[in-house]
Scaffold this motif. Structure first.
Motif, PDB file in Angstrom:
ATOM      1  N   GLY A 239       0.752  -1.361  -0.007  1.00 51.56           N
ATOM      2  CA  GLY A 239       0.122   0.041  -0.035  1.00 51.56           C
ATOM      3  C   GLY A 239       0.597   1.240  -0.099  1.00 51.56           C
ATOM      4  N   ALA A 240       2.091   0.954  -0.548  1.00 50.85           N
ATOM      5  CA  ALA A 240       2.911   2.328  -0.549  1.00 50.85           C
ATOM      6  C   ALA A 240       2.488   3.197  -1.602  1.00 50.85           C
ATOM      7  CB  ALA A 240       4.377   1.958  -0.874  1.00 50.85           C
ATOM      8  N   THR A 241       2.509   4.397  -1.607  1.00 50.18           N
ATOM      9  CA  THR A 241       2.130   5.412  -2.826  1.00 50.18           C
ATOM     10  C   THR A 241       3.396   5.290  -3.734  1.00 50.18           C
ATOM     11  OG1 THR A 241       2.852   7.191  -1.662  1.00 50.18           O
ATOM     12  CG2 THR A 241       0.471   6.673  -1.642  1.00 50.18           C
ATOM     13  N   ASP A 242       3.347   5.907  -4.853  1.00 48.37           N
ATOM     14  CA  ASP A 242       4.365   5.777  -5.765  1.00 48.37           C
ATOM     15  C   ASP A 242       5.554   6.675  -5.361  1.00 48.37           C
ATOM     16  OD1 ASP A 242       2.950   4.223  -7.328  1.00 48.37           O
ATOM     17  OD2 ASP A 242       2.630   5.377  -8.919  1.00 48.37           O
ATOM     18  N   TRP A 243       4.964   7.779  -4.685  1.00 48.00           N
ATOM     19  CA  TRP A 243       6.434   8.933  -4.285  1.00 48.00           C
ATOM     20  C   TRP A 243       6.803   8.231  -2.996  1.00 48.00           C
ATOM     21  CZ3 TRP A 243       8.697  12.191  -6.903  1.00 48.00           C
ATOM     22  CH2 TRP A 243       8.298  12.651  -8.163  1.00 48.00           C
ATOM     23  N   PHE A 244       6.049   7.544  -2.204  1.00 49.31           N
ATOM     24  CA  PHE A 244       6.658   6.816  -1.156  1.00 49.31           C
ATOM     25  C   PHE A 244       7.818   5.925  -1.627  1.00 49.31           C
ATOM     26  CE2 PHE A 244       6.955   4.217   2.656  1.00 49.31           C
ATOM     27  CZ  PHE A 244       6.814   5.173   3.792  1.00 49.31           C
TER      28      PHE A 244
ATOM     29  N   LYS B 141      -6.214 -11.758  -6.835  1.00 49.87           N
ATOM     30  CA  LYS B 141      -5.748 -10.488  -7.543  1.00 49.87           C
ATOM     31  C   LYS B 141      -6.785  -9.387  -7.719  1.00 49.87           C
ATOM     32  CE  LYS B 141      -1.976 -12.731 -10.157  1.00 49.87           C
ATOM     33  NZ  LYS B 141      -1.328 -13.524 -11.158  1.00 49.87           N
ATOM     34  N   LEU B 142      -8.023  -9.690  -8.050  1.00 49.96           N
ATOM     35  CA  LEU B 142      -9.178  -8.987  -8.233  1.00 49.96           C
ATOM     36  C   LEU B 142      -9.415  -8.031  -6.946  1.00 49.96           C
ATOM     37  CD1 LEU B 142     -12.011 -11.056  -9.970  1.00 49.96           C
ATOM     38  CD2 LEU B 142     -10.936  -8.892 -11.053  1.00 49.96           C
ATOM     39  N   LEU B 143      -9.032  -8.924  -5.785  1.00 49.74           N
ATOM     40  CA  LEU B 143      -9.286  -8.141  -4.437  1.00 49.74           C
ATOM     41  C   LEU B 143      -8.380  -7.129  -4.378  1.00 49.74           C
ATOM     42  CD1 LEU B 143     -10.291 -11.192  -2.260  1.00 49.74           C
ATOM     43  CD2 LEU B 143     -11.903  -9.630  -3.433  1.00 49.74           C
ATOM     44  N   LEU B 144      -6.969  -7.199  -4.738  1.00 53.28           N
ATOM     45  CA  LEU B 144      -6.103  -6.077  -4.782  1.00 53.28           C
ATOM     46  C   LEU B 144      -5.861  -5.236  -5.865  1.00 53.28           C
ATOM     47  CD1 LEU B 144      -3.424  -8.967  -3.646  1.00 53.28           C
ATOM     48  CD2 LEU B 144      -4.573  -7.649  -2.114  1.00 53.28           C
ATOM     49  N   LYS B 145      -6.965  -5.379  -6.803  1.00 60.26           N
ATOM     50  CA  LYS B 145      -6.792  -4.642  -7.873  1.00 60.26           C
ATOM     51  C   LYS B 145      -5.584  -4.645  -8.641  1.00 60.26           C
ATOM     52  CE  LYS B 145      -8.202  -0.013  -9.513  1.00 60.26           C
ATOM     53  NZ  LYS B 145      -9.368  -0.539 -10.258  1.00 60.26           N
TER      54      LYS B 145
ATOM     55  N   ILE C 129      -5.600   3.390  -5.286  1.00 63.76           N
ATOM     56  CA  ILE C 129      -5.169   2.143  -4.785  1.00 63.76           C
ATOM     57  C   ILE C 129      -4.471   1.779  -3.482  1.00 63.76           C
ATOM     58  CG2 ILE C 129      -3.805  -0.100  -5.741  1.00 63.76           C
ATOM     59  CD1 ILE C 129      -4.406   0.840  -8.576  1.00 63.76           C
ATOM     60  N   PRO C 130      -3.449   2.450  -3.168  1.00 55.24           N
ATOM     61  CA  PRO C 130      -2.914   2.422  -1.903  1.00 55.24           C
ATOM     62  C   PRO C 130      -3.614   2.186  -0.678  1.00 55.24           C
ATOM     63  CG  PRO C 130      -1.458   3.967  -3.239  1.00 55.24           C
ATOM     64  CD  PRO C 130      -2.647   3.724  -3.941  1.00 55.24           C
ATOM     65  N   LYS C 131      -4.819   2.975  -0.772  1.00 51.04           N
ATOM     66  CA  LYS C 131      -5.670   3.003   0.206  1.00 51.04           C
ATOM     67  C   LYS C 131      -6.461   1.710   0.437  1.00 51.04           C
ATOM     68  CE  LYS C 131      -6.826   7.826  -0.077  1.00 51.04           C
ATOM     69  NZ  LYS C 131      -7.820   8.959  -0.872  1.00 51.04           N
ATOM     70  N   LEU C 132      -6.587   1.296  -0.586  1.00 55.94           N
ATOM     71  CA  LEU C 132      -7.455  -0.079  -0.386  1.00 55.94           C
ATOM     72  C   LEU C 132      -6.346  -1.285  -0.095  1.00 55.94           C
ATOM     73  CD1 LEU C 132      -9.458  -2.337  -1.543  1.00 55.94           C
ATOM     74  CD2 LEU C 132      -8.039  -2.297  -3.626  1.00 55.94           C
ATOM     75  N   ARG C 133      -5.334  -1.066  -0.565  1.00 53.71           N
ATOM     76  CA  ARG C 133      -4.293  -2.217   0.090  1.00 53.71           C
ATOM     77  C   ARG C 133      -3.808  -1.992   1.331  1.00 53.71           C
ATOM     78  NH1 ARG C 133      -0.811  -2.119  -5.643  1.00 53.71           N
ATOM     79  NH2 ARG C 133      -2.301  -3.330  -6.736  1.00 53.71           N
ATOM     80  N   ARG C 134      -3.960  -0.651   1.990  1.00 47.74           N
ATOM     81  CA  ARG C 134      -3.465  -0.460   3.341  1.00 47.74           C
ATOM     82  C   ARG C 134      -4.727  -1.012   4.131  1.00 47.74           C
ATOM     83  NH1 ARG C 134      -1.644   5.681   3.141  1.00 47.74           N
ATOM     84  NH2 ARG C 134      -0.201   5.108   1.342  1.00 47.74           N
ATOM     85  N   SER C 135      -6.048  -1.155   3.513  1.00 47.64           N
ATOM     86  CA  SER C 135      -7.085  -1.536   4.580  1.00 47.64           C
ATOM     87  C   SER C 135      -7.197  -3.126   4.699  1.00 47.64           C
ATOM     88  CB  SER C 135      -8.451  -0.854   3.859  1.00 47.64           C
ATOM     89  OG  SER C 135      -8.558  -1.835   2.707  1.00 47.64           O
TER      90      SER C 135
END
Lengths: 300, 235
Positions: A210-215, B46-50, B74-80
């Motif tokens: 969940g890291a952003t691209d800039w991170f 893979k669908l769940l992780l986009k 996408i990062p927000k989804l993956r952090r959740s």
């Protein structure tokens, strides 16, 4: 982005620099070598430019007056030369000086050959330096037309050669510097690409967490900057030391064999330019290389 | 929690990985997704992780409409959610502690929180003593436990595990499954795609079976094979 995150990302870049030892050593040596090669040529072109500037003022044209004219007429000639817009400087050689010179240099001190003569047989001469060697034909012709001037001598072939050099050397050296710069950029960014390629899996993992691209990007950029700076320092140490040794030796040798036409710049005259060039190339290439080569692996 | 509505996934080479899959997984559930290789398990994860986009249908995970999500979200989804992979996917140049902490760093958590959460997660998977070791120095089972700690350190609502025991021996596999079960007991939803017939049969959880992209069975307290067709189905 929060301040503490920025701190963390900078620290990450530094940590990566030290932990990826093999890659760090590889990129450092490649970047240092590329910069050093660039620097050697840069020094060459600085020296060429410097010596050309001296050279372009070297050739002189000699203006000989008729020996029989009086001081007032000489002054008239001097006035014209002095006010000519294409003249950089001139020196006046009096009859007496010319006479001494003739005895000492031409007759090698054999005074007796000129016995019965005195300085009045010698012409007053003006040694004229021009602002640019290419003016020599034009100015020579003009000066030939001055009343009371007997003849004008100019080293035409040397003048032509020098004016060609003055035109071509900066042009060629600029072109070569540009080519070399492009080559350096390609080599350095290729090396960065390799280090990024070696860590493409890491990038991929970070994306999944969940890291952003800039991170992900910032630590690579900082690492690139560190590599750029360290390489610049190494390359600077190498080239400036090498140049210092070479310069003192060559200048010394040239002096010994009596050539004063070529003079190498001292390290002190050039180090700022070299250091700046290295720093700029190192850092910009470090940043651009990281940003462009990481892009491909961020698309997950 | 997780909802798939009429999902069809057709890859560019023409392979149809999923055919009209609809399912709903609620908060706190423990779900096995089973099926032979090529049945579509991995595509579903893979669908769940986009990581891939469905050709048709809609995916909703933790309240995110995954199908309509912009790339920058996408990062927000993956952090959740927490993810565990077959090949562990730990960062080789970071210590165990740093690997787990990384999941919190990306969320820009305060350092105090990181210092509190990471040891707790490591304690849960029993690796407190290996905090300063690099992944390369750990066994496969230990590496997967680090990955588990990383997946749960920011208290996600959902943990998705894609063949988490695929590279491990049977005993270690059991440890990992027990840990996943423990995490589930604490309230986290767990989805596990797996081949482990014995473990699935023993744990008696909800089983969703896929075969050639078709959902063939969805059973509470299920087992690996369907009772009527037995072994033939997955040969």
């Amino acid at each position: 982005m929060k301040i503490r995150t920025i701190n963390y990302l900078i620290k990450e870049g530094a940590v990566n620099f030290f932990r990826n030892k093999l890659m760090t050593v590889a990129s450092l040596s490649v970047v240092t070598a590329a910069l050093a090669v660039f620097g050697v040529f840069f020094l060459l072109s600085l020296n060429a430019g410097y010596n050309l500037n001296i050279l372009r003022e070297q050739p002189e044209i000699n203006v000989f007056c008729f020996p029989e004219i009086d001081d007032a007429q000489v002054d008239q000639v001097e006035e014209i030369i002095k006010n000519h817009p294409k003249v950089a400087s001139y020196t006046k050689i009096s009859k007496e000086e010319a006479f001494d010179k003739a005895i000492n240099e031409i007759l090698e001190g054999n005074k007796e050959l000129l016995e019965g003569f005195d300085a009045s047989i010698m012409p007053v001469t003006f040694v004229v330096k021009l602002k640019h060697p290419s003016y020599s034909v034009e100015v020579s012709n003009e000066f030939s037309g001055i009343p009371n001037v007997e003849k004008v001598e100019s080293p035409q072939k040397v003048m032509d050669l020098i004016s060609k050099l003055v035109y071509w050397i900066p042009f060629v050296s600029f072109l070569l510097l540009v080519i070399l710069f492009v080559v350096c950029v390609l080599i350095i960014s290729n090396t960065i690409k390799l280090t990024v390629f070696a860590r493409r899996r890491d990038i991929n993992i970070m994306k999944y967490i969940g890291a952003t691209d800039w991170f992900i990007r910032w630590p690579f950029i900082f690492e690139g900057v560190i590599i750029g700076i360290v390489s610049a320092i190494l390359a600077f140490g190498l080239t400036s030391y090498g140049y210092h040794v070479l310069e003192s030796r060559i200048n010394h040798d040239l002096e010994n064999i009596g050539i004063d036409l070529i003079y190498l710049l001292k390290v002190g005259d050039v180090w700022v330019r070299i250091a700046l060039t290295y720093a700029i190339i190192g850092v910009t290439v470090g940043i651009l290389g990281s940003v462009t080569s990481i892009r491909k692996y961020l698309k997950v | 929690m997780v909802e798939l509505k009429n999902i069809v996934k057709r890859y560019e080479n023409g392979t149809v990985a999923l055919r009209d899959i609809s399912l709903r997984i609620c908060k706190g559930e423990f779900v096995f997704i089973v099926g032979p290789s090529g049945s579509g398990k991995s595509t579903l994860v893979k669908l769940l992780l986009k990581e891939v986009e469905p050709t048709e249908g809609e995916v909703i995970v933790n309240g995110f409409n995954v199908t309509q999500m912009r790339p920058k979200d996408i990062p927000k989804l993956r952090r959740s959610l927490g993810v565990v992979f077959q090949d562990f996917r730990l960062l080789p140049n970071k210590t165990v502690y740093e690997n787990v902490a990384f999941a919190l760093q990306v969320t820009e958590a305060v350092p105090k929180e990181i210092r509190r959460q990471v040891p707790m997660a490591l304690a849960l998977v029993g690796l407190s003593k290996k905090a300063n070791v690099y992944p390369g120095q750990l066994s496969g089972g230990e590496q997967q436990r680090v990955a588990l700690a990383r997946a749960m350190v920011n208290s996600p609502l959902l943990i998705v595990a894609d063949e988490p025991t695929g590279n491990l021996d049977p005993d270690t596999s059991w440890e990992i499954m027990k840990l996943l079960n423990e995490i589930n007991q604490r309230g986290t939803t767990v989805i596990v795609a797996t081949h482990e017939k014995q473990i699935v049969n023993a744990m008696k959880k909800r089983v969703i079976a896929l075969d050639r992209g078709v959902l063939i069975r969805d059973q509470e307290r299920g087992i690996y094979e369907s009772e009527d067709k037995n072994d033939k189905l997955f040969d």
